[in-house]
Design an enzyme around this catalytic site. Structure first.
Site, PDB file in Angstrom:
ATOM      1  N   SER A 255       8.416 -10.437  -5.775  1.00  0.00           N
ATOM      2  CA  SER A 255       8.907  -8.963  -5.953  1.00  0.00           C
ATOM      3  C   SER A 255       7.817  -8.114  -5.447  1.00  0.00           C
ATOM      4  O   SER A 255       6.867  -8.575  -5.233  1.00  0.00           O
ATOM      5  CB  SER A 255       9.151  -8.801  -7.473  1.00  0.00           C
TER       6      SER A 255
ATOM      7  N   ARG B 222       1.676  -4.369 -13.664  1.00  0.00           N
ATOM      8  CA  ARG B 222       1.748  -5.360 -12.560  1.00  0.00           C
ATOM      9  C   ARG B 222       0.940  -4.946 -11.273  1.00  0.00           C
ATOM     10  O   ARG B 222       1.200  -5.489 -10.489  1.00  0.00           O
ATOM     11  CB  ARG B 222       3.198  -5.731 -12.209  1.00  0.00           C
TER      12      ARG B 222
ATOM     13  N   ARG C  23       7.223  -1.929  -9.865  1.00  0.00           N
ATOM     14  CA  ARG C  23       7.549  -2.205 -10.958  1.00  0.00           C
ATOM     15  C   ARG C  23       6.494  -1.749 -12.035  1.00  0.00           C
ATOM     16  O   ARG C  23       5.743  -0.651 -11.688  1.00  0.00           O
ATOM     17  CB  ARG C  23       7.525  -3.798 -10.961  1.00  0.00           C
TER      18      ARG C  23
ATOM     19  N   ASP D  91     -12.110 -16.898 -11.065  1.00  0.00           N
ATOM     20  CA  ASP D  91     -13.142 -17.564 -10.661  1.00  0.00           C
ATOM     21  C   ASP D  91     -13.034 -18.997 -10.094  1.00  0.00           C
ATOM     22  O   ASP D  91     -13.941 -19.243  -9.197  1.00  0.00           O
ATOM     23  CB  ASP D  91     -13.725 -17.966 -12.353  1.00  0.00           C
TER      24      ASP D  91
ATOM     25  N   HIS E  73       3.745 -12.738  -4.171  1.00  0.00           N
ATOM     26  CA  HIS E  73       4.466 -12.258  -5.134  1.00  0.00           C
ATOM     27  C   HIS E  73       5.911 -12.046  -4.340  1.00  0.00           C
ATOM     28  O   HIS E  73       6.155 -11.394  -3.439  1.00  0.00           O
ATOM     29  CB  HIS E  73       4.153 -10.845  -5.630  1.00  0.00           C
TER      30      HIS E  73
ATOM     31  N   HIS F  80      -2.303 -10.951 -12.963  1.00  0.00           N
ATOM     32  CA  HIS F  80      -2.670  -9.644 -13.585  1.00  0.00           C
ATOM     33  C   HIS F  80      -3.506  -9.949 -14.736  1.00  0.00           C
ATOM     34  O   HIS F  80      -4.240  -8.778 -15.457  1.00  0.00           O
ATOM     35  CB  HIS F  80      -1.280  -8.799 -14.066  1.00  0.00           C
TER      36      HIS F  80
ATOM     37  N   ARG G 181      16.198 -16.933 -13.427  1.00  0.00           N
ATOM     38  CA  ARG G 181      15.203 -15.898 -14.301  1.00  0.00           C
ATOM     39  C   ARG G 181      15.473 -14.690 -13.222  1.00  0.00           C
ATOM     40  O   ARG G 181      15.237 -14.503 -12.302  1.00  0.00           O
ATOM     41  CB  ARG G 181      13.935 -16.172 -14.077  1.00  0.00           C
TER      42      ARG G 181
HETATM   43  C1  DQA Z   1       5.555 -12.415  -9.617  1.00  0.00           C
HETATM   44  C2  DQA Z   1       5.318 -10.987 -10.046  1.00  0.00           C
HETATM   45  C3  DQA Z   1       4.684 -11.109 -11.565  1.00  0.00           C
HETATM   46  O1  DQA Z   1       4.452  -9.815 -11.841  1.00  0.00           O
HETATM   47  C4  DQA Z   1       5.424 -11.944 -12.552  1.00  0.00           C
HETATM   48  O2  DQA Z   1       4.672 -11.962 -13.785  1.00  0.00           O
HETATM   49  C5  DQA Z   1       5.867 -12.997 -12.101  1.00  0.00           C
HETATM   50  C6  DQA Z   1       6.482 -13.064 -10.496  1.00  0.00           C
HETATM   51  C7  DQA Z   1       6.529 -12.313  -8.164  1.00  0.00           C
HETATM   52  O3  DQA Z   1       6.539 -13.263  -7.572  1.00  0.00           O
HETATM   53  O4  DQA Z   1       6.878 -11.301  -8.056  1.00  0.00           O
HETATM   54  O5  DQA Z   1       6.091 -14.078 -12.650  1.00  0.00           O
HETATM   55  O6  DQA Z   1       4.348 -13.021  -9.302  1.00  0.00           O
END
Ligand code: DQA
Length: 167
Positions: A126, A135, A131, A111, A124, A104, A42
């Site tokens: 990234s 996000r 971005r 909760d 995360h 997000h 991906r």
């Molecule tokens: C993510 C960042 C998210 O915005 C995205 O939807 C993901 C991966 C990351 O690991 O950078 O699925 O969580």
């Protein structure tokens, strides 16, 4: 003079030396959310080429060096992630969570995490702040102990170190 009565005394059970009693440590739950099963395939320009299986192997190895146990789960389904968070409430010593896009959007994951009184590290891969604007907001950061973002897959190892420092 009356002789002191000789009472039968049961032999005392030998106490085990402390070092030999192995504490059964509760595992850290490492949870990955939607689409993270596709890591490696991906958008590799964003998430790199490491697969989720390789990350889980790396996390297990790092945990071992830190003296932690881990349980790794991935799901594309919000409810399943919530079930594991609830399980971690009683069975876990900490939670590392990359909730993917649910980070997000999900009030339910917020909760569920809010019920925990163990350390929670949001990861995360990234740098979400570099971005798209959608996000930039995380529903789960307010209930996380800390957030690691933008450091690639090493973020999972760093999250374990953070958990260790909080135990
Ligand atoms: C993510 C960042 C998210 O915005 C995205 O939807 C993901 C991966 C990351 O690991 O950078 O699925 O969580």
């Amino acid at each position: 003079m009356a002789r002191p009565s000789s009472k039968a005394v049961a032999p005392k059970a030998k106490a085990k030396p402390a070092a030999k009693i192995k504490a059964v440590a509760k595992p850290v739950y490492v949870l990955n959310g939607p689409n993270l099963n596709l890591l490696g395939q991906r958008e590799p320009h964003i998430y790199g080429s490491t697969t989720l299986a390789a990350i889980e192997k790396q996390v297990a190895a790092r945990a071992k060096t830190l003296g932690l146990a881990v349980i790794c789960h991935q799901s594309n389904h919000e409810g399943e992630l919530i079930d594991w968070i609830q399980e971690a409430r009683t069975m876990g010593s900490g939670v590392v969570i990359n909730a993917g896009a649910y980070s997000h959007t999900s009030i339910s994951i917020h909760d569920a995490l809010a019920t925990l009184d163990i350390p929670v590290i949001e990861v995360h891969i990234s740098n979400v702040y570099k971005r798209e604007a959608f996000r930039h907001h995380s529903m789960i950061s307010p209930v996380a102990t800390g957030v690691i973002c933008g450091l690639g897959v090493v973020g999972y190892d760093l999250a374990l170190e953070a958990i260790k420092s909080k135990l």
